[in-house]
Design a protein around this motif. Structure first.
Motif, PDB file in Angstrom:
ATOM      1  N   HIS A   1      83.846 -15.043   6.087  1.00  0.00           N
ATOM      2  CA  HIS A   1      85.053 -15.105   6.909  1.00  0.00           C
ATOM      3  C   HIS A   1      85.874 -13.826   6.836  1.00  0.00           C
ATOM      4  O   HIS A   1      86.603 -13.493   7.747  1.00  0.00           O
ATOM      5  CB  HIS A   1      85.919 -16.292   6.454  1.00  0.00           C
ATOM      6  CG  HIS A   1      85.183 -17.585   6.529  1.00  0.00           C
ATOM      7  ND1 HIS A   1      84.706 -18.079   7.714  1.00  0.00           N
ATOM      8  CD2 HIS A   1      84.816 -18.469   5.565  1.00  0.00           C
ATOM      9  CE1 HIS A   1      84.079 -19.224   7.491  1.00  0.00           C
ATOM     10  NE2 HIS A   1      84.127 -19.478   6.194  1.00  0.00           N
ATOM     11  N   TYR A   2      85.755 -13.150   5.680  1.00  0.00           N
ATOM     12  CA  TYR A   2      86.579 -11.948   5.512  1.00  0.00           C
ATOM     13  C   TYR A   2      85.863 -10.944   4.638  1.00  0.00           C
ATOM     14  O   TYR A   2      85.784 -11.158   3.433  1.00  0.00           O
ATOM     15  CB  TYR A   2      87.927 -12.335   4.884  1.00  0.00           C
ATOM     16  CG  TYR A   2      88.941 -11.226   4.920  1.00  0.00           C
ATOM     17  CD1 TYR A   2      89.690 -10.983   6.063  1.00  0.00           C
ATOM     18  CD2 TYR A   2      89.146 -10.415   3.796  1.00  0.00           C
ATOM     19  CE1 TYR A   2      90.618  -9.959   6.096  1.00  0.00           C
ATOM     20  CE2 TYR A   2      90.074  -9.385   3.831  1.00  0.00           C
ATOM     21  CZ  TYR A   2      90.809  -9.171   4.980  1.00  0.00           C
ATOM     22  OH  TYR A   2      91.736  -8.163   5.012  1.00  0.00           O
TER      23      TYR A   2
ATOM     24  N   ARG B   1      84.556 -10.724   8.582  1.00  0.00           N
ATOM     25  CA  ARG B   1      83.802 -11.675   9.388  1.00  0.00           C
ATOM     26  C   ARG B   1      82.425 -11.132   9.691  1.00  0.00           C
ATOM     27  O   ARG B   1      82.295 -10.112  10.359  1.00  0.00           O
ATOM     28  CB  ARG B   1      84.525 -11.839  10.722  1.00  0.00           C
ATOM     29  CG  ARG B   1      85.319 -13.081  10.845  1.00  0.00           C
ATOM     30  CD  ARG B   1      85.940 -13.095  12.221  1.00  0.00           C
ATOM     31  NE  ARG B   1      85.313 -14.137  13.014  1.00  0.00           N
ATOM     32  CZ  ARG B   1      85.699 -15.400  12.955  1.00  0.00           C
ATOM     33  NH1 ARG B   1      86.675 -15.755  12.155  1.00  0.00           N
ATOM     34  NH2 ARG B   1      85.109 -16.304  13.692  1.00  0.00           N
TER      35      ARG B   1
ATOM     36  N   MET C   1      95.162 -22.231   3.453  1.00  0.00           N
ATOM     37  CA  MET C   1      95.769 -21.026   4.027  1.00  0.00           C
ATOM     38  C   MET C   1      94.693 -20.011   4.409  1.00  0.00           C
ATOM     39  O   MET C   1      94.778 -19.357   5.447  1.00  0.00           O
ATOM     40  CB  MET C   1      96.753 -20.411   3.030  1.00  0.00           C
ATOM     41  CG  MET C   1      97.961 -21.313   2.829  1.00  0.00           C
ATOM     42  SD  MET C   1      98.989 -20.778   1.474  1.00  0.00           S
ATOM     43  CE  MET C   1      99.722 -19.312   2.160  1.00  0.00           C
ATOM     44  N   GLU C   2      93.679 -19.903   3.557  1.00  0.00           N
ATOM     45  CA  GLU C   2      92.584 -18.959   3.823  1.00  0.00           C
ATOM     46  C   GLU C   2      91.866 -19.317   5.125  1.00  0.00           C
ATOM     47  O   GLU C   2      91.468 -18.451   5.900  1.00  0.00           O
ATOM     48  CB  GLU C   2      91.595 -18.990   2.641  1.00  0.00           C
ATOM     49  CG  GLU C   2      90.406 -18.053   2.761  1.00  0.00           C
ATOM     50  CD  GLU C   2      90.736 -16.596   2.431  1.00  0.00           C
ATOM     51  OE1 GLU C   2      91.649 -16.365   1.619  1.00  0.00           O
ATOM     52  OE2 GLU C   2      90.083 -15.703   3.000  1.00  0.00           O
ATOM     53  N   GLU C   3      91.722 -20.609   5.347  1.00  0.00           N
ATOM     54  CA  GLU C   3      91.042 -21.046   6.562  1.00  0.00           C
ATOM     55  C   GLU C   3      91.825 -20.621   7.810  1.00  0.00           C
ATOM     56  O   GLU C   3      91.248 -20.170   8.784  1.00  0.00           O
ATOM     57  CB  GLU C   3      90.880 -22.559   6.525  1.00  0.00           C
ATOM     58  CG  GLU C   3      89.694 -23.022   7.337  1.00  0.00           C
ATOM     59  CD  GLU C   3      89.146 -24.302   6.776  1.00  0.00           C
ATOM     60  OE1 GLU C   3      89.398 -25.326   7.412  1.00  0.00           O
ATOM     61  OE2 GLU C   3      88.521 -24.269   5.697  1.00  0.00           O
ATOM     62  N   LYS C   4      93.135 -20.762   7.722  1.00  0.00           N
ATOM     63  CA  LYS C   4      93.957 -20.379   8.876  1.00  0.00           C
ATOM     64  C   LYS C   4      94.052 -18.870   9.000  1.00  0.00           C
ATOM     65  O   LYS C   4      94.047 -18.326  10.085  1.00  0.00           O
ATOM     66  CB  LYS C   4      95.374 -20.954   8.720  1.00  0.00           C
ATOM     67  CG  LYS C   4      95.426 -22.419   9.060  1.00  0.00           C
ATOM     68  CD  LYS C   4      96.873 -22.833   9.278  1.00  0.00           C
ATOM     69  CE  LYS C   4      96.917 -24.292   9.690  1.00  0.00           C
ATOM     70  NZ  LYS C   4      98.204 -24.884   9.461  1.00  0.00           N
ATOM     71  N   ARG C   5      94.189 -18.220   7.863  1.00  0.00           N
ATOM     72  CA  ARG C   5      94.319 -16.759   7.876  1.00  0.00           C
ATOM     73  C   ARG C   5      93.359 -16.141   6.867  1.00  0.00           C
ATOM     74  O   ARG C   5      93.726 -15.935   5.706  1.00  0.00           O
ATOM     75  CB  ARG C   5      95.734 -16.350   7.485  1.00  0.00           C
ATOM     76  CG  ARG C   5      96.763 -16.764   8.481  1.00  0.00           C
ATOM     77  CD  ARG C   5      98.106 -16.137   8.210  1.00  0.00           C
ATOM     78  NE  ARG C   5      99.160 -16.948   8.757  1.00  0.00           N
ATOM     79  CZ  ARG C   5      99.348 -17.148  10.055  1.00  0.00           C
ATOM     80  NH1 ARG C   5      98.555 -16.598  10.918  1.00  0.00           N
ATOM     81  NH2 ARG C   5     100.325 -17.929  10.473  1.00  0.00           N
ATOM     82  N   PRO C   6      92.138 -15.833   7.318  1.00  0.00           N
ATOM     83  CA  PRO C   6      91.162 -15.238   6.397  1.00  0.00           C
ATOM     84  C   PRO C   6      91.727 -13.975   5.749  1.00  0.00           C
ATOM     85  O   PRO C   6      92.380 -13.171   6.422  1.00  0.00           O
ATOM     86  CB  PRO C   6      89.977 -14.917   7.314  1.00  0.00           C
ATOM     87  CG  PRO C   6      90.112 -15.855   8.460  1.00  0.00           C
ATOM     88  CD  PRO C   6      91.581 -16.056   8.661  1.00  0.00           C
ATOM     89  N   GLY C   7      91.488 -13.842   4.453  1.00  0.00           N
ATOM     90  CA  GLY C   7      91.995 -12.671   3.741  1.00  0.00           C
ATOM     91  C   GLY C   7      93.252 -12.973   2.935  1.00  0.00           C
ATOM     92  O   GLY C   7      93.720 -12.141   2.168  1.00  0.00           O
ATOM     93  N   THR C   8      93.770 -14.208   3.092  1.00  0.00           N
ATOM     94  CA  THR C   8      94.990 -14.579   2.371  1.00  0.00           C
ATOM     95  C   THR C   8      94.844 -14.365   0.864  1.00  0.00           C
ATOM     96  O   THR C   8      95.696 -13.759   0.220  1.00  0.00           O
ATOM     97  CB  THR C   8      95.334 -16.067   2.628  1.00  0.00           C
ATOM     98  OG1 THR C   8      95.625 -16.225   4.013  1.00  0.00           O
ATOM     99  CG2 THR C   8      96.536 -16.513   1.812  1.00  0.00           C
TER     100      THR C   8
ATOM    101  N   ASN D   1      94.441 -10.632  -0.270  1.00  0.00           N
ATOM    102  CA  ASN D   1      95.685  -9.882  -0.051  1.00  0.00           C
ATOM    103  C   ASN D   1      96.776 -10.319  -1.026  1.00  0.00           C
ATOM    104  O   ASN D   1      97.562  -9.504  -1.511  1.00  0.00           O
ATOM    105  CB  ASN D   1      96.153 -10.028   1.394  1.00  0.00           C
ATOM    106  CG  ASN D   1      95.220  -9.292   2.333  1.00  0.00           C
ATOM    107  OD1 ASN D   1      94.661  -8.259   1.969  1.00  0.00           O
ATOM    108  ND2 ASN D   1      95.008  -9.832   3.523  1.00  0.00           N
TER     109      ASN D   1
END
Ligand code: Q46
Ligand code: ZN
Ligand code: ZN
Length: 301
Positions: free
Chosen positions: A15-16, A18, A238-245, A248
């Motif tokens: 996912h990150y 991608r 949160m990772e699912e909604k915003r990959p890289g959470t 970061n």
């Protein structure tokens, strides 16, 4: 779907960043990332002797596997916690993993040392608290007694992110002052490193599958309801909604970590009168918890 780099079928969707990768290219990606983590944070030098703490689970097994593949001089240590069948199975997996890798495995059994396993001691201290204290002491002392340059553990990105998250929720600034991919060695504290620091749990599971590593899936019976699992769930959402959470969040923490530095300077360490290891009082917390009057010596004969 096809692999980003070849014609083979995709084995995993990352996912990150991608991308779809086949088994071979995923393994290369994973190993490259471990190598980069080691270089970026200056975890290990090529000539160092490394003690990998193997629990029987996936993270430590993958750590040992990749370090060996990257050419490091490793030996493994398993601490049998004496938690019934769970510990018996964990030890059996650790033995199998090290045999397959062809690396020496040392085993320390809590029950043989103290006549009691973790969870069988009458104390007000929470089980995980004295379990953690015991494990940390033993792997450090084992490494120190046997002249290892570093201790490597299998902590992955999810472990780190959830630990930082929970430390912030509790404003545990002592913890926030010293987390990270490396804890430099100092005096009798052997250097601690986390080569999987930037790899997610999902990637570690996939790597174990791709490389045929068998591991103990069961959780320790005392881990049930541990709040760290809840923090992991929140971070996963949160990772699912915003990959890289997660990455970061952890990298941001490393940049801001110095804000908590002041907390550390106040603690002065002397030497434990029993074992001679660093201690805040006259006895270190390990010797005082286990009521020791004679030091444990882990030197390999
Ligand atoms: S601390 Fe607690 Fe773990 Fe020890 S008693 Fe089991 S859950 S093993 S990581
Ligand atoms: Zn490929
Ligand atoms: Zn001591």
């Amino acid at each position: 779907m096809k692999c980003k780099f070849c014609e083979r079928k995709a084995f995993i969707k990352l996912h990150y960043p991608r991308m779809y990768l086949c088994e071979k290219h995923f393994m290369e990606y994973f190993e490259r990332k471990v190598k980069r983590t080691i270089e970026r944070y200056k975890l290990l030098r090529p000539d160092e002797r490394v003690l990998v703490v193997v629990s029987g689970g996936k993270d430590s097994a993958v750590t040992a596997y990749v370090l060996k593949k990257l050419g490091y001089r490793i030996e493994c240590l398993h601490i049998n916690l004496g938690i019934g069948e769970y510990s018996e199975k964990s030890e059996a997996y650790a033995v199998r993993q090290c045999k397959k890798l062809g690396v020496p495995l040392h085993i320390v059994r809590i029950k043989e040392l103290f006549g009691k396993g973790i969870g069988e001691v009458r104390t007000r201290r929470p089980i995980c608290s004295y379990c953690g204290l015991t494990k940390r002491y033993i792997f450090n002392k084992f490494a120190y007694d046997n002249g290892f340059d570093a201790v490597a553990t299998g902590h992955n990105l999810d472990d780190e992110a959830s630990f930082i998250f929970s430390s912030i929720m509790h404003w545990n600034t002592q913890y926030l002052a010293k987390q990270g991919p490396i804890l430099p060695g100092e005096g009798k504290f052997v250097k601690k490193v986390k080569p999987l620091y930037e790899l997610t749990e999902r990637e570690v599971v996939a790597y174990a599958l791709a490389s045929g590593i068998e591991y103990h899936i069961e959780e320790c019976p005392h881990a049930r309801g541990a709040t760290t699992l809840e923090y992991k769930e929140i971070l996963n959402m949160m990772e699912e909604k915003r990959p890289g959470t997660k990455i970061n969040f952890v990298k941001g923490y490393l940049r801001k970590k110095k804000l908590f530095k002041i907390e550390l300077e106040e603690i002065e360490l002397g030497e434990c009168r029993v074992c001679g290891m660093p201690a805040q009082g006259e006895k270190c917390s390990f010797c005082s918890f286990w009521g020791l009057e004679q030091a444990l010596n882990f030197k390999i004969k």
